[in-house]
Design an enzyme around this catalytic site. Structure first.
Site, PDB file in Angstrom:
ATOM      1  CD  GLU A  72      -2.947   1.042   2.358  1.00 16.36           C
ATOM      2  OE1 GLU A  72      -2.918   0.088   3.166  1.00 16.36           O
ATOM      3  OE2 GLU A  72      -3.863   1.885   2.322  1.00 16.36           O
ATOM      4  CD  GLN A 120       0.263  -2.354   3.835  1.00 18.85           C
ATOM      5  OE1 GLN A 120       1.020  -1.698   3.135  1.00 18.85           O
ATOM      6  NE2 GLN A 120      -0.948  -1.877   4.203  1.00 18.85           N
ATOM      7  CE1 TYR A 177      -3.637  -5.985   9.010  1.00 20.39           C
ATOM      8  CE2 TYR A 177      -5.934  -5.365   8.729  1.00 20.39           C
ATOM      9  CZ  TYR A 177      -4.624  -5.399   8.260  1.00 20.39           C
ATOM     10  OH  TYR A 177      -4.316  -4.868   7.032  1.00 20.39           O
ATOM     11  CD  GLU A 200      -6.197  -4.646   4.171  1.00 20.14           C
ATOM     12  OE1 GLU A 200      -6.119  -4.282   5.356  1.00 20.14           O
ATOM     13  OE2 GLU A 200      -6.586  -3.908   3.243  1.00 20.14           O
ATOM     14  CG  ASN A 206      -9.606  -1.719   1.283  1.00 16.14           C
ATOM     15  OD1 ASN A 206      -9.293  -2.881   1.577  1.00 16.14           O
ATOM     16  ND2 ASN A 206      -9.389  -0.699   2.120  1.00 16.14           N
ATOM     17  CD  GLU A 207     -10.399  -2.370   6.025  1.00 17.30           C
ATOM     18  OE1 GLU A 207     -10.381  -1.273   6.587  1.00 17.30           O
ATOM     19  OE2 GLU A 207      -9.753  -3.363   6.451  1.00 17.30           O
TER      20      GLU A 207
END
Ligand code: AHR
Length: 514
Positions: free
Chosen positions: A48, A366, A261, A317, A194-195
């Site tokens: 990103e 990432q 996450y 992610e 995204n999201e």
């Protein structure tokens, strides 16, 4: 191909002996494999425009004094080639829904600047754009995964981006040629937002699905390029989001995403990446392995709407999220990476292997200098993180046949009541017939004696590799880049079709059995 008769990997943890050693018996039954191949995309990456992931991490520009090939850091390029990166997601993340691709094409000196308002207010000069990303993917031999702007972009903008990248002829192809690239690129994966429930527009799910249907309509296949469209999926425990996606758009999408996450909590301190005690260590592992129940519930919803398994799940992610390193920009998410992160990576990959009938991709967040990264860079220096080493050790499982196993390891329960195996394992058989068994001993104190029973036609030839360290907080930094590094592992004996492994506390071992 060597024929193995691997009786089931069965792991029984016998209580720790006086000498502080666990005994584990392991069996694999290769006969009960259903031929499920572990998609290489489970080993995907995410890059990103955030902190120094792109600028300084992957890209320094062709005029830099840091050794580079056409602007890409040579050291990082080489490291990524060794890793066998199968797919890379770009340009975000949250950044994607504020990214306007036309700002990132044409002569670099003419490209407009913007403020990266998601990530620290940094000025983005757009010197890394579509050409730079897609050429990088070609150089390291991975599939690009483009994350399209739905939050602040238009249908026309996204449609034209697809045309610009993939059309063999027409106005967008001519513009691309003017900018130095005649041949279209191959772009398979396209994320439509995204999201979208958060930084991607704060939408309610019904509204998003209506937008999704509209945006994806105009993302066409050009020439022989065939898009694989991904809808912006749920986070963590938002099962309703998955339910509504499946209800409203299952016929219009190839996959839906999920984000998870390993984070202590979203409010307040997330804890230090390098300074933690045993309880915090076990809590982190507990949160990491909770992803299994989350994946299972999302899959169960998908199964109920799509019993034919047409829509894939992509965990695009995942990874650890701790406090940033002291003194760094809080918006840049720069965190160190210890042997604890290696354990999280190992346990997570073991879980992902089990669900690949539906779970077709996972992208760790990432690739460089951000969250649970593969590499850290500082000026002309680069270090490989413990997580990098896990990904390199595990790449033997890419495109190999998954060998299910039963592991009856003793579990520990973390302070939040979550259970995690003390010893964990995963196994696969590659195209040449070699079996790779990867073992994870999460225990901070106790070694494990693991007996792997294998019946095969002939003498077994076994090689091993281990990743471990003196302290679980050990990490690699620019003064000590190889503190946590894999080495050859020989602490096993092969006798009568059994491999007896002496596995140190807090270690990850891969055995390659031929
Ligand atoms: O990976 C960092 C951020 O986490 C991404 O930009 C966003 O999608 C997620 O919230």
């Amino acid at each position: 191909m060597k024929k193995f008769f691997l009786a089931a990997i069965l792991a029984v943890v016998i209580p720790v002996s006086a000498a502080g050693q666990m005994k584990v018996i392991i069996n694999i039954d290769s006969d009960i494999t259903d031929g499920q191949i572990i998609p290489k995309e489970i080993y995907g990456q995410f890059a990103e425009h955030l902190g120094s992931c792109i600028y300084g991490g992957l890209w320094v520009g062709p005029d830099s004094e840091i050794p580079n090939i056409d602007g890409y850091r040579t050291d990082v390029l080489e490291a990524l080639k060794t890793l066998k990166v199968p797919v890379m997601r770009w340009p975000g993340g949250c950044f994607a829904d504020e990214y306007h691709w036309r700002d990132g094409i044409g002569p670099r000196e003419d490209r407009p600047r913007m403020v990266n308002s998601n990530w620290g207010g940094t000025v983005e000069d757009n010197s890394f754009g579509t050409h730079e990303f897609l050429n990088l993917c070609e150089m390291i031999g991975c599939e690009p995964y483009i994350s399209g702007n739905v939050g602040s972009g238009t249908v026309e903008e996204l449609a034209k981006w697809v045309e610009y990248m993939t059309a063999p002829d027409g106005p967008m192809a001519r513009l691309r040629a003017q900018n130095g690239r005649t041949e279209p690129w191959k772009v398979k994966y396209l994320g439509v937002g995204n999201e979208s429930w958060g930084c991607g527009g704060n939408m309610v799910v019904d509204y998003y699905t209506h937008l999704y249907r509209r945006y994806q309509t105009y993302c066409r296949n050009f020439g022989d390029n065939v898009l694989y469209k991904v809808a912006s999926g749920a986070t963590d425990y938002d099962y309703n989001w998955t339910e509504v996606l499946m209800k409203n758009i299952a016929n219009h999408t190839d996959g839906i995403s999920l984000h998870y996450y390993t984070v202590k909590g979203w409010n307040g301190s997330k804890g230090s990446a390098t300074q933690f005690n045993a309880e915090e260590y076990y809590n982190t592992l507990g949160k990491a392995v909770e992803v299994e129940s989350v994946i299972k519930r999302h899959i169960a919803i998908m199964d109920s709407y799509d019993p034919e398994n047409k829509v894939d799940l992509l965990l695009d992610e995942w990874g650890t999220w701790f406090d940033v390193e002291p003194g760094t920009n809080p918006g840049h998410l720069y965190q160190q990476n210890t042997m604890r992160d290696a354990m999280v990576a190992s346990l997570s990959l073991n879980i992902f292997h089990k669900y690949t009938k539906r779970l077709k991709m996972a992208n760790i967040a990432q690739i460089a200098n951000v969250l649970q990264s593969m590499v850290l860079t500082k000026d002309d220096k680069m270090v490989l993180t413990p997580t990098y080493h896990v990904f390199r050790m595990y790449n033997v499982h890419q495109e190999a046949t998954f060998l299910p196993l039963t592991c009856s390891s003793m579990t520990f329960t973390d302070a939040n009541g979550r259970e995690c195996p003390v010893v964990d394992a995963t196994a696969s058989r590659n195209a040449e017939g070699a079996v790779n068994v990867t073992l994870t001993n999460t225990d901070l104190e106790n070694d494990a004696e693991i007996i792997v029973s294998i019946a095969a036609d002939g003498k077994l030839s076994v090689t091993g590799e281990i990743l471990t360290s003196k302290d679980i907080t050990d990490h690699n930094d620019f003064d000590s880049p190889s503190k946590v590094s894999p080495v050859e592992f020989k602490d096993f004996k092969v006798k009568d079709g059994k491999i007896t492994v002496k596995m140190p506390a807090k270690s990850i071992v891969n055995l390659c059995i031929r």
